[in-house]
Design a protein around this motif. Structure first.
Motif: not given
Length: 198
Positions: A55, A59, A68-70, A90-91
Motif C-alpha cells: 500500500r 500511495l 494525496r489520498p484525501q 485508502l481514499f
C-alpha cells in the motif's frame, strides 16, 4: 447498450499507478489489479484500488503525481472482485462508483453507471462479460482515448476469459471498447494499444 458520444480527445490525464498481474514469479496465488489515476477539472479518480503487494508503494505512486489520498474525489470499481476493491478505504473523501450506484458516506444512491460522466472527458460504460456487473472507465486525453477495463486481463487477452460469466457479452463489450480505445488499461497488466503486438 446505449450509445454515448465519447470525444476522441479531451483534457483528462491518465497515469497507471500500479501494473497488475495474475500470478507472479511462478506463484499463481499472487494477484493484483491494475490501479489507475485519472485527473481532470478538479476530479481526481482512482480506478480499481485493489490488491497490491505494498500500500505504501501505491500511495507513493499517487504522491509522485502531486495527489494525496484525501484529494481523491472518486473511486471506480470495474467489478466487485476483491483484487479490484480492497483498498478503497485508502481514499476517505471519495465517492465510490460501481455498476448500479454511487456511495458517499452513508448514502447509497442507485443509478445505472452506463453513460455517467465523472469529469468532462471521463465516462463510465456498462461492459458485461467478465462479470454481469462490469463497467469500464473511458478517459479522453490530448493523446487519445484510454479505457480502463477488465474485458482484457492483459495485452494477450486471453481470448476466452476463464472466469467470465458470459463469453458472448464479453465479446460484445470488447467490440464496443475497441471502437473507442487508443489505449487499453487491462485488469491485470500494463497498458497496450489494440492491434499492436505486445
Amino acid at each position: 447498450m446505449t450509445a454515448f458520444r465519447t470525444p476522441t480527445t479531451g483534457t483528462a490525464e491518465v497515469f497507471v499507478l500500479h501494473n497488475g498481474y495474475a500470478g507472479l514469479d511462478g506463484d499463481d496465488e499472487r494477484v493484483s489489479g491494475t490501479v489507475t489515476l485519472i485527473v481532470e477539472a478538479g476530479s481526481v479518480i482512482i480506478v480499481d484500488p485493489g490488491m497490491v503487494a505494498s500500500r505504501e508503494a501505491l500511495l507513493a505512486a499517487l504522491a509522485s503525481h502531486g495527489q494525496r489520498p484525501q484529494d481523491v474525489t472518486d473511486v471506480v470499481f470495474s467489478h466487485h472482485h476483491p483484487d479490484h476493491t480492497v483498498n478503497a478505504a485508502l481514499f476517505p473523501a471519495a465517492r465510490i462508483h460501481d455498476h448500479w450506484a454511487v456511495y458517499e458516506g452513508d448514502r447509497w444512491v442507485f443509478r445505472d453507471a452506463d453513460g455517467v460522466l465523472l469529469a468532462p472527458s471521463v465516462r463510465l460504460l456498462r461492459t458485461p462479460g467478465h462479470t454481469a456487473e462490469d463497467i469500464a472507465t473511458v478517459a479522453s486525453t490530448p493523446d487519445g482515448t484510454y479505457v480502463c477495463t477488465h474485458a482484457w486481463w492483459d495485452a494477450t487477452g486471453p481470448d476466452t476469459d476463464p472466469l467470465a460469466t458470459d463469453q458472448t457479452a464479453l465479446a460484445a463489450s470488447r467490440e464496443r471498447l475497441l471502437s473507442l480505445a487508443d489505449v487499453i488499461i487491462p485488469g491485470h497488466g500494463a497498458p497496450f494499444r489494440p492491434g499492436i503486438p505486445a
